[in-house]
Scaffold this motif. Structure first.
Motif, PDB file in Angstrom:
ATOM      1  N   PHE A 122     -29.479 -20.135   3.687  1.00  0.00           N
ATOM      2  CA  PHE A 122     -28.230 -20.057   4.113  1.00  0.00           C
ATOM      3  C   PHE A 122     -27.478 -18.778   3.918  1.00  0.00           C
ATOM      4  CE2 PHE A 122     -27.362 -25.044   3.830  1.00  0.00           C
ATOM      5  CZ  PHE A 122     -28.024 -25.249   4.641  1.00  0.00           C
ATOM      6  N   ARG A 125     -21.613 -17.885   3.160  1.00  0.00           N
ATOM      7  CA  ARG A 125     -20.249 -18.642   3.587  1.00  0.00           C
ATOM      8  C   ARG A 125     -20.868 -20.246   3.648  1.00  0.00           C
ATOM      9  NH1 ARG A 125     -19.306 -18.794   9.652  1.00  0.00           N
ATOM     10  NH2 ARG A 125     -17.487 -19.928   9.074  1.00  0.00           N
ATOM     11  N   TYR A 126     -21.995 -20.462   3.990  1.00  0.00           N
ATOM     12  CA  TYR A 126     -22.482 -21.802   4.159  1.00  0.00           C
ATOM     13  C   TYR A 126     -22.734 -22.418   2.543  1.00  0.00           C
ATOM     14  CZ  TYR A 126     -22.796 -20.911   9.065  1.00  0.00           C
ATOM     15  OH  TYR A 126     -22.556 -20.947  10.532  1.00  0.00           O
ATOM     16  N   GLN A 129     -20.170 -24.098   0.483  1.00  0.00           N
ATOM     17  CA  GLN A 129     -19.235 -25.274   1.058  1.00  0.00           C
ATOM     18  C   GLN A 129     -19.745 -26.528   0.491  1.00  0.00           C
ATOM     19  OE1 GLN A 129     -19.763 -24.632   5.344  1.00  0.00           O
ATOM     20  NE2 GLN A 129     -18.394 -23.172   5.282  1.00  0.00           N
ATOM     21  N   TYR A 144     -25.326 -31.119  -1.881  1.00  0.00           N
ATOM     22  CA  TYR A 144     -24.103 -30.963  -0.833  1.00  0.00           C
ATOM     23  C   TYR A 144     -23.464 -32.351  -0.671  1.00  0.00           C
ATOM     24  CZ  TYR A 144     -25.248 -26.067   0.070  1.00  0.00           C
ATOM     25  OH  TYR A 144     -25.386 -24.855   0.051  1.00  0.00           O
ATOM     26  N   LYS A 148     -20.619 -32.082   4.599  1.00  0.00           N
ATOM     27  CA  LYS A 148     -21.337 -30.861   4.299  1.00  0.00           C
ATOM     28  C   LYS A 148     -22.652 -30.769   4.908  1.00  0.00           C
ATOM     29  CE  LYS A 148     -23.080 -26.812   3.237  1.00  0.00           C
ATOM     30  NZ  LYS A 148     -23.278 -25.620   4.181  1.00  0.00           N
ATOM     31  N   ASP A 152     -24.379 -29.506   8.426  1.00  0.00           N
ATOM     32  CA  ASP A 152     -25.843 -28.690   8.222  1.00  0.00           C
ATOM     33  C   ASP A 152     -27.083 -28.938   9.158  1.00  0.00           C
ATOM     34  OD1 ASP A 152     -24.708 -26.913   6.251  1.00  0.00           O
ATOM     35  OD2 ASP A 152     -25.496 -27.915   4.546  1.00  0.00           O
ATOM     36  N   ARG A 155     -26.396 -28.473  12.652  1.00  0.00           N
ATOM     37  CA  ARG A 155     -26.315 -26.804  13.250  1.00  0.00           C
ATOM     38  C   ARG A 155     -27.666 -26.491  13.272  1.00  0.00           C
ATOM     39  NH1 ARG A 155     -23.899 -24.993   8.902  1.00  0.00           N
ATOM     40  NH2 ARG A 155     -25.784 -24.223   7.872  1.00  0.00           N
ATOM     41  N   GLY A 190     -18.617 -25.334   9.263  1.00  0.00           N
ATOM     42  CA  GLY A 190     -20.103 -25.115   9.140  1.00  0.00           C
ATOM     43  C   GLY A 190     -20.572 -24.689  10.493  1.00  0.00           C
TER      44      GLY A 190
END
Length: 207
Positions: A122, A125-126, A129, A144, A148, A152, A155, A190
């Motif tokens: 990752f 920045r990811y 979180q 996580y 969050k 993920d 994405r 995200g």
């Protein structure tokens, strides 16, 4: 047993009361030498789970123990993706490997060692979180959060099948494990909002 061995074995027992799962370097940092570790294994006072990873023999076996072992194996990693969904009981998928997110600049462990780990890199920045900490088998494990993790898996559609992501989103809403607002906020943070939005809107529509 020599006078030096006895205090080390006593210290080892004390450490194992605090941490049922430990890595060899943690023991060495506390002043316990490799010979003492080997003798403890031979005497049944310590169980070798894998290279450099040990467990107290009488510790309770947690159903999520592989996550604790993976957290020891990848100290800067965070339990992520399908493994995080499974921990939060939002999928029927039982991953054969523990999914761990690491920063692109961090070290990745050998794929052959135990437990088997699937590394996902990752961006920084990811990585930061939505990290929660849960105690599993006496180990503080970073995992996580639900919002969050949903961001993920939506994405990263090349890594996780879209049907798995949608079913996890549906389960989250049905079980009221997170609010639509918190899910949307995490998706925006995200960079998954454009992908997730139509599914979230469809699942929360009164129509």
């Amino acid at each position: 047993m020599s006078e030096t061995q006895q205090p080390q074995r006593t210290l080892l027992a004390q450490l194992l009361m605090q941490k049922p799962i430990v890595r060899a370097y943690e023991l060495r940092s506390e002043g316990i030498d490799p010979k003492t570790i080997s003798r403890a294994v031979a005497a049944g006072e310590l169980i070798r789970i894998s290279r450099g990873l040990y467990q107290r023999p009488d510790s309770d076996i947690d159903t999520h123990q592989a996550l604790a072992e993976a957290a020891k194996k990848v100290p800067r990693g965070v339990v992520a993706m399908v493994s995080a969904l499974a921990y939060h009981e939002l999928t029927d998928q039982m991953p054969r490997k523990v999914w761990m997110a690491v920063s692109v600049k961090d070290w990745s462990p050998s794929a052959s060692s135990y437990p088997p780990v699937r590394i996902v890199e990752f961006r920084d920045r990811y990585m930061q979180q939505g990290i929660e900490h849960h105690t599993i088998s006496g180990t503080r494990v970073p995992i996580y959060s639900i919002p969050k993790t949903l961001a993920d898996v939506f994405r990263n559609r090349k890594l996780v099948d879209r049907s798995v992501a949608v079913e996890a989103l549906r389960a989250t809403l049905d079980q009221r494990r997170a609010t639509p607002a918190s899910i949307a906020e995490a998706a925006m943070a995200g960079d998954a909002w454009n992908i997730m939005r139509p599914y979230l809107e469809a699942l929360t529509s009164n129509g």
